[in-house]
Each structure stands twice: as structure tokens, then as C-alpha cells.
Design a protein around this motif. Structure first.
Motif, PDB file in Angstrom:
ATOM      1  N   TYR A 184       0.800  -1.216   0.000  1.00 38.46           N
ATOM      2  CA  TYR A 184       0.000   0.000   0.000  1.00 38.46           C
ATOM      3  C   TYR A 184       0.837   1.273   0.000  1.00 38.46           C
ATOM      4  CZ  TYR A 184      -3.607  -3.378   1.043  1.00 38.46           C
ATOM      5  OH  TYR A 184      -4.444  -4.465   0.969  1.00 38.46           O
ATOM      6  N   TRP A 185       2.151   1.158  -0.012  1.00 35.85           N
ATOM      7  CA  TRP A 185       3.061   2.275  -0.206  1.00 35.85           C
ATOM      8  C   TRP A 185       4.366   1.714  -0.745  1.00 35.85           C
ATOM      9  CZ3 TRP A 185       0.984   1.184   4.705  1.00 35.85           C
ATOM     10  CH2 TRP A 185       1.813   0.445   5.549  1.00 35.85           C
ATOM     11  N   TYR A 186       5.194   2.568  -1.322  1.00 35.31           N
ATOM     12  CA  TYR A 186       6.395   2.097  -2.010  1.00 35.31           C
ATOM     13  C   TYR A 186       7.683   2.364  -1.241  1.00 35.31           C
ATOM     14  CZ  TYR A 186       3.400   1.424  -6.069  1.00 35.31           C
ATOM     15  OH  TYR A 186       2.401   1.001  -6.918  1.00 35.31           O
ATOM     16  N   THR A 187       7.719   3.427  -0.459  1.00 31.10           N
ATOM     17  CA  THR A 187       8.938   3.792   0.250  1.00 31.10           C
ATOM     18  C   THR A 187       8.611   4.157   1.692  1.00 31.10           C
ATOM     19  OG1 THR A 187       8.799   6.157  -0.256  1.00 31.10           O
ATOM     20  CG2 THR A 187       9.885   4.748  -1.890  1.00 31.10           C
ATOM     21  N   ASP A 188       9.668   4.245   2.531  1.00 29.70           N
ATOM     22  CA  ASP A 188       9.472   4.660   3.921  1.00 29.70           C
ATOM     23  C   ASP A 188       8.913   6.076   3.993  1.00 29.70           C
ATOM     24  OD1 ASP A 188      10.355   2.245   4.839  1.00 29.70           O
ATOM     25  OD2 ASP A 188      12.396   2.922   5.304  1.00 29.70           O
TER      26      ASP A 188
END
Length: 390
Positions: free
Chosen positions: A225-229
Motif C-alpha cells: 500500500y506504499w512504495y517507500t518509507d
């Protein structure tokens, strides 16, 4: 995911023929456009735009609450104005994501986050996704707009119920519930589902190795649900601020009144901008190419439309109607788009110009025909299929 500032396109990329002074012809190139003088951001101008948007928006909310209690007949016109200012907040957030509104990247990031809270959407993840659209505009193998359109081949392979449902959820009236979901529900749902998914991953790790550390658990996790921190951090902080504001405002003005007004404003402002985005890429003759042979320059000029709006709506949409210029160089701030368009108008003769009256027609182009590199209506695809069968 593409970087929002990625403008990596060959300057010598050809698009179409134009006459030269000697009477011959040559291919139009990106270098033919005068763009560089308009890239310069103006902090004073940007600050004024933020002030003349957020201050009236806050005042309108105050007036809305007062009108709902003492002068209900004022509520409809105030709601219309609030929706328009909410849409302008989204437009300015969009500029911050392109690092164009202010000169400083940090200021764009901070103001963009604030506008993301106002719009109830995490600005940083949205901007990265939007940058992907810019990088691949016109390449329908890779990007098919916010409506996730399918190819004509896929549509014809569907059953009658699936085809009907596909058309139903892409009906223009679905912009309102869809817009509400996009702004109000989706970011909360993404954080919730992502957190549950991470917890399930941690439990699996502990079952296989009870002594595993949190750092190792996080490094082996592949988020859905997200790609990066940084995207997660923005998503988390946005949710904290947005949900916190909901609780506070519900206590101040009453839960029922707040959610009635808020739902109308958010659904309508989201519908407005999804509509504008849709018609600036989905129209008859739009450049809808496969990856093979795709041209980003052609995508910018022929895969976007020049949307002619009344002057007042150009202000509320921050001149996003000059979409060809925006796609030629997304680092040009909104307050320079019109001037840049006028400077390069002669080179944009092949671009499609749309008026408000033509907007409804665009919503029938909900299928991508890969064989002809074009957008088509359901009726066109079905007629072609019947003719081929006959």
C-alpha cells in the motif's frame, strides 16, 4: 516509482512536420518550444496564492456553519464557493508536488503536506504517482488514467454483467461517490490495510525465528500500500492530522453538521478535478499509444487537451487547462502557464481544444483499442466486433 522532478526526455525527439522559412519541412522538436524562461518560481507570488486560497477557504467554512444554523438559504451558494476553493487547494498542492510553486524544495514539501491535510490526501505518495503519469503520458500500456480503463479486447472478453458494471462505475455521476472514496476513505483504508499486512508479516517472521529483530522484519517486508518509507511516513502523518481535525471539528460544530457539509465539499471538489483530469486525456483522437514507438513529446501535445474555461474557473483551477504546456514541462508554475502557452501557441496547432460544452462527450471514451492506438466508446468497439464477426 518515478521521481516527481523527472523530466528525462530527449530534446531532439520529433513529433510532426512544420514548414520552415525555406519552404521545406522538418520534424518539430522539444527544443523548438520556449520553456526555460517560465520555469522560474516566484516565492512572493506563490505565498500570495496560498494566502488568497486558504484564508477564504477557512472563512467560507465559518460562514457555512453560521448559515446552516441561522440562514439555511445561504448554504447552497456558500457550498459552491467552498467546493471551488477546495479544488484550488488541490491545484496548488499539485504544483507543490512538481516542485514548481516555490523555489525551495523544502517549502514545497511543507506547504504541499499542509494542503494534503486540507484535501485529506497524503501529498507525497500522490505526487509520486502523479509523476509516473507525467513520465508515461500517452503510453497506454503503462498508464491508463485514474479510471483504470481496459483495452477493447479485454472488454469484449467480459461477460454481459461485467461489461455493464464496468460502464456503470465509469459513468460521470460516479465521480461523486468515487471522489469521496478517493479523498476521504482510500488514504485511511491504505494505512489500515497496510498496518494489518505488516503485522501479519511480523507474525510470520516471529513464527520462523522468535529472536528476529524489528529492523530485520522491516527490511524483509514488501509493502502493498506504499512504495517507500517516506511514503509511509507521509501517509501516517497525514492520517493523524486529518483524523485529528475531523474529531476536533466534529466537537466544535457538531458531528452531524460537520460530516454533512464536509462530505458534500469533498465529494464535489474531488469529482470536479477528476473530471478535469479525465477530459484532458480522454477525448476523441487523443494520443493513446503502445510502448513500442511511443513518443513523450507527442503525448504532451496530442495526448492532452487545451481546456478552455471561463476566466474565473481558470483561477480556481490554477490554469491547469493549459495542459499541453504543463506536460511539456511540469516545473513551470501555474502562474506562468498562460504566458508560456501564448508564447508557444503556434507550435500547438495540432493540440485538441475543448470547451465546457464538449466535456460530456469525453466520458464515452472509456476503452483503449490497442490495435488502432486510439480511445473508443463501447458502441464503437461493439460495432467493430460485430462487423468483424459478420
Amino acid at each position: 516509482m518515478a521521481n516527481p522532478s523527472d523530466q528525462s526526455v530527449a530534446l531532439a525527439e520529433p513529433i510532426a512536420s512544420q514548414n520552415t522559412e525555406s519552404g521545406g519541412s522538418r520534424s518539430m522538436q522539444r527544443a523548438d518550444f520556449v520553456l526555460a524562461p517560465y520555469v522560474r518560481s516566484n516565492n512572493l507570488w506563490a505565498t500570495w496564492q496560498i494566502a488568497n486560497t486558504l484564508v477564504p477557504y477557512a472563512l467560507l467554512w465559518y460562514l457555512l456553519v453560521q448559515a446552516a444554523q441561522f440562514s439555511p438559504w445561504l448554504v447552497p451558494p456558500l457550498l459552491v464557493l467552498t467546493v471551488l476553493f477546495s479544488g484550488r487547494c488541490f491545484s496548488l498542492m499539485h504544483d507543490c508536488g512538481h516542485q514548481s510553486l516555490f523555489r525551495s524544495k523544502a517549502v514545497n514539501r511543507g506547504v504541499g503536506f499542509l494542503l494534503g491535510v486540507v484535501n485529506a490526501i497524503p501529498q507525497y505518495p500522490w505526487s509520486r504517482g502523479h509523476a509516473f503519469h507525467h513520465k508515461h503520458n500517452g503510453n497506454w500500456d503503462l498508464y491508463r488514467g485514474p479510471s483504470a480503463l481496459v483495452s477493447s479486447e479485454t472488454f469484449l472478453a467480459m461477460g454481459s454483467f461485467q461489461q455493464g458494471f464496468y460502464q456503470f462505475i465509469r459513468h460521470p455521476l460516479m465521480l461523486f461517490p468515487g471522489g469521496f472514496f478517493y479523498l476521504v476513505i482510500k488514504p485511511r483504508l491504505a494505512l489500515l490495510l497496510g498496518s494489518v499486512d505488516f503485522a501479519a508479516h511480523a507474525i510470520r517472521c516471529w513464527r520462523s525465528d522468535l529472536g528476529i529483530g524489528f529492523k530485520q522484519i522491516r527490511s524483509t517486508y514488501k509493502p502493498k500500500y506504499w512504495y517507500t518509507d517516506l511514503e509511509f511516513q507521509d501517509l501516517l502523518l497525514n492520517n493523524i492530522c486529518v483524523v485529528g481535525s475531523w474529531i476536533l471539528l466534529s466537537q466544535l460544530i457538531g458531528t452531524a453538521l460537520f460530516w454533512t457539509l464536509y462530505s458534500i465539499v469533498m465529494a464535489c471538489s474531488a469529482a470536479l478535478f477528476i473530471c478535469i483530469f479525465f477530459v484532458q486525456h480522454n477525448f476523441e483522437g487523443s494520443y493513446a499509444h503502445r510502448t513500442e514507438g511511443w513518443s513523450s513529446l507527442t503525448g504532451a501535445i496530442e495526448g492532452t487537451s487545451l481546456l478552455k474555461l471561463p476566466a474565473i474557473f481558470n483561477w480556481f483551477t490554477a490554469d491547469i487547462g493549459y495542459h499541453n504546456i504543463h506536460h511539456l514541462c511540469s516545473r513551470i508554475p501555474n502562474y506562468h502557464l498562460q504566458a508560456c502557452h501564448q508564447r508557444n501557441a503556434a507550435l500547438l496547432s495540432s493540440a485538441t481544444t475543448l470547451t465546457v460544452r464538449q466535456i460530456p462527450e469525453c466520458f464515452k471514451f472509456i476503452l483503449w483499442d490497442r490495435a488502432t492506438d486510439s480511445l473508443q466508446s463501447v458502441a464503437q468497439v461493439q460495432q467493430a466486433a460485430q462487423a468483424a464477426g459478420a
